[in-house]
Write an enzyme that holds these catalytic residues in place. Sequence first.
Site, PDB file in Angstrom:
ATOM      1  N   TYR A 134      -2.099  -8.715  -0.007  1.00 19.75           N
ATOM      2  CA  TYR A 134      -3.155  -8.382   0.958  1.00 19.75           C
ATOM      3  C   TYR A 134      -3.716  -7.016   0.617  1.00 19.75           C
ATOM      4  O   TYR A 134      -2.982  -6.096   0.250  1.00 19.75           O
ATOM      5  CB  TYR A 134      -2.584  -8.363   2.378  1.00 19.75           C
ATOM      6  CG  TYR A 134      -3.488  -7.691   3.393  1.00 19.75           C
ATOM      7  CD1 TYR A 134      -4.601  -8.354   3.909  1.00 19.75           C
ATOM      8  CD2 TYR A 134      -3.243  -6.385   3.826  1.00 19.75           C
ATOM      9  CE1 TYR A 134      -5.446  -7.734   4.820  1.00 19.75           C
ATOM     10  CE2 TYR A 134      -4.079  -5.760   4.737  1.00 19.75           C
ATOM     11  CZ  TYR A 134      -5.182  -6.440   5.228  1.00 19.75           C
ATOM     12  OH  TYR A 134      -6.016  -5.823   6.125  1.00 19.75           O
ATOM     13  N   ILE A 183       2.542  -3.797  -7.097  1.00 15.30           N
ATOM     14  CA  ILE A 183       2.025  -3.574  -8.447  1.00 15.30           C
ATOM     15  C   ILE A 183       1.557  -4.904  -9.014  1.00 15.30           C
ATOM     16  O   ILE A 183       2.267  -5.905  -8.934  1.00 15.30           O
ATOM     17  CB  ILE A 183       3.099  -2.976  -9.374  1.00 15.30           C
ATOM     18  CG1 ILE A 183       3.527  -1.589  -8.884  1.00 15.30           C
ATOM     19  CG2 ILE A 183       2.589  -2.885 -10.814  1.00 15.30           C
ATOM     20  CD1 ILE A 183       4.692  -1.007  -9.653  1.00 15.30           C
ATOM     21  N   CYS A 232       3.717 -11.384  -2.312  1.00 18.29           N
ATOM     22  CA  CYS A 232       4.361 -11.368  -3.631  1.00 18.29           C
ATOM     23  C   CYS A 232       5.450 -12.425  -3.764  1.00 18.29           C
ATOM     24  O   CYS A 232       6.346 -12.309  -4.610  1.00 18.29           O
ATOM     25  CB  CYS A 232       4.920  -9.983  -3.948  1.00 18.29           C
ATOM     26  SG  CYS A 232       3.646  -8.698  -3.916  1.00 18.29           S
TER      27      CYS A 232
END
Length: 247
Positions: free
Chosen positions: A93, A168, A198
């Site tokens: 997000y 990341i 993720c």
Amino acid sequence: MTQRSQIATSFLPLPGSAPVEWRIEPGLTAYPDALAFMEARAEAIRSGGAGEMVWLVEHPPLYTAGTSARIEDLIEPDRFPVFSAGRGGEYTYHGPGQRVAYVMLDLKRRREDVRAFVAALEQWIIGTLAAFNVRGERREDRVGVWVVRPDRPRLPDGSPAEDKIAAIGIRLRRWVSFHGIAINVEPELTHFGGIVPCGVQDHGVTSLVDLGLPVGMADLDLALKSAFEDVFGPVAALPAEVARKTG
């Protein structure tokens, strides 16, 4: 295989290299515009027509899908716009209150090592958080930076609760990087509920403000710059940064 925590994270450029351009974008940046800019800038870096750059932005609320995203992790597909990012990773997000740093570096001038580059990005984040006395930690089985939450109940397996504070996701094309990192300063954390962030179901997300720190975006930006220079070398601020500080 060497763990990321054991990899040397210095990514200083070759001697004589120009400073990295450091730009802070005011307002909210549309995601398609950011993608187009990164693609063009990365190509210019590869061709020698432009220098390396770190571009700090905020986006309106949206979800992005990395190359490993699973459709079942998009829980609410109609909640916010969803974009295919082309970066590594899964769903994440972006929104107001989250600092996104797009990192366009030429690793041929530094180190041609993808795992070491990810470890260096994690170290950059960890160093940034340390400026606010927050202990950010890496995990070998999941990318990003995490904080242990002793104020939360332990997990069913007895391990401490921990939340993700920074993500990341990168892409390399002929050793020039684009995409980058995202650090939660004060986003609306409920907006993460439309995805499995993720692809990690067992842990939550947090922010600097959620941890009880009165930190603003300008505070974070200063810490980001200092920690970046420790890992990647000197930067040269563009006028946009000056305007942001004084505006």
